[in-house]
Design a protein around this motif. Structure first.
Motif, short mmCIF file in Angstrom:
data_model
loop_
_atom_site.label_atom_id
_atom_site.label_comp_id
_atom_site.label_asym_id
_atom_site.label_seq_id
_atom_site.Cartn_x
_atom_site.Cartn_y
_atom_site.Cartn_z
N GLU A 120 0.53 31.47 -5.74
CA GLU A 120 0.20 30.54 -6.83
C GLU A 120 0.48 29.18 -5.88
O GLU A 120 1.58 29.33 -5.24
CB GLU A 120 0.86 30.56 -8.04
CG GLU A 120 0.40 29.34 -9.11
CD GLU A 120 1.13 29.43 -10.48
OE1 GLU A 120 2.13 28.91 -10.47
OE2 GLU A 120 1.11 30.45 -11.09
N GLY A 121 -0.22 28.01 -6.23
CA GLY A 121 0.01 26.78 -5.41
C GLY A 121 0.60 26.00 -6.42
O GLY A 121 0.51 25.80 -7.82
N LEU A 122 1.65 25.00 -6.08
CA LEU A 122 2.28 23.82 -7.00
C LEU A 122 2.26 22.65 -6.16
O LEU A 122 3.03 22.68 -5.15
CB LEU A 122 3.66 24.40 -7.50
CG LEU A 122 4.18 23.38 -8.20
CD1 LEU A 122 3.56 23.14 -9.62
CD2 LEU A 122 5.92 23.83 -8.44
N GLY A 123 1.72 21.66 -6.64
CA GLY A 123 1.92 20.26 -5.98
C GLY A 123 2.73 19.44 -6.71
O GLY A 123 2.64 19.26 -8.23
N VAL A 124 3.79 18.97 -5.90
CA VAL A 124 4.68 18.28 -6.77
C VAL A 124 4.52 16.58 -6.11
O VAL A 124 4.45 16.35 -4.80
CB VAL A 124 6.06 18.67 -6.57
CG1 VAL A 124 6.35 19.89 -7.20
CG2 VAL A 124 6.39 18.87 -4.89
N GLY A 125 4.94 15.68 -6.94
CA GLY A 125 4.59 14.34 -6.71
C GLY A 125 5.97 13.68 -6.29
O GLY A 125 7.12 13.99 -6.63
N GLU A 126 5.93 12.59 -5.32
CA GLU A 126 7.03 11.97 -4.95
C GLU A 126 7.75 11.31 -6.40
O GLU A 126 9.01 11.26 -6.19
CB GLU A 126 6.72 10.62 -4.20
CG GLU A 126 7.67 9.74 -3.77
CD GLU A 126 8.82 10.48 -2.98
OE1 GLU A 126 10.22 10.00 -3.25
OE2 GLU A 126 8.72 11.33 -2.01
#
Length: 242
Positions: A120-126
């Protein structure tokens, strides 16, 4: 519970087709990433979560099989995050949805032939604050008995005059401390990273590293630093926790 982690840089230049004539310059980084993914496979996880920096529009989860692309970098190359199991959620003809960092991770996983566990992928923002990152990591670690993380992100982008963020004298000490913390699996040090300083130094890995710190609470893992360099004035680090 977290049983292993690999930390890799996420520049699209890791992909030889994107780097073109400059591809040999990152051969050592690619080799280190391959070794790091080998540590993940050896841990025999039940779940692999791939974490990487993302713009606000790319934040959130990305199921296995989600498409990514390097078309924006002038290369007609598509990748998937793991197998094609996500086709029902990412139908043929849909626009690629992986943020660049996770597209690089998808390329690394394809290159090493990953087939050891669901992904599973998870994008996290600054903008995600340190405590928010840590809470996300805690939640990930609780999702399966044996969880592994592939953590994508670069250190500072201010190491030289020609770096994307120009030269900043704070960059080298910042990167040195991150390298030490990753190499020592020092969870408290990663939690304590200065969010504002990381932002000023354009260190895209700050939020993903702090997600790792949250996931590693109580895991008692040992660390190893496999690669450390700053080509093009950007800090690239490869480390493993197991």
């Amino acid at each position: 519970m977290l049983v292993a982690a690999a930390v890799c840089p996420c520049p699209p230049l890791l992909v030889p087709e994107v780097a073109a004539g400059a591809a040999p310059e990152l051969n050592d980084a690619r080799a280190a990433c391959t070794d790091a993914l080998g540590v993940l496979a050896a841990a025999r996880p039940d779940l692999l979560v791939v974490i990487g920096p993302a713009e606000p529009s790319g934040r959130g989860t990305h199921p296995e099989g989600t498409r990514g692309s390097f078309h924006g970098f002038g290369v007609a190359l598509d990748v998937r995050l793991g197998s094609a199991k996500g086709d029902d959620m990412d139908p043929a003809g849909a626009e690629p949805r992986l943020p660049p960092s996770l597209a690089v991770a998808g390329w690394l996983l394809e290159r090493t032939g990953w087939s050891d566990a669901p992904i599973e992928g998870l994008g996290v923002g600054e903008p995600l604050a340190a405590e928010g990152c840590i809470e996300v990591g805690r939640g990930i670690a609780a999702r399966a008995e044996r969880v592994a993380l592939l953590v994508m992100g670069d250190a500072s982008a201010c190491r030289t005059l020609k770096a994307p963020g120009y030269l900043d004298e704070r960059a080298a000490p910042f990167d040195a401390e991150v390298a030490r913390a990753l190499g020592a699996a020092d969870v408290p040090a990663l939690k304590a990273l200065d969010v504002e300083l990381a932002y000023e130094l354009k260190a895209s890995g700050r939020a993903p590293w702090q997600v790792l710190a949250g996931a590693a609470e109580g895991a008692e893992l040992g660390g190893a630093l496999l690669f450390e360099d700053a080509p093009y004035g950007v800090g690239y680090l490869v480390a493993t926790w197991s």
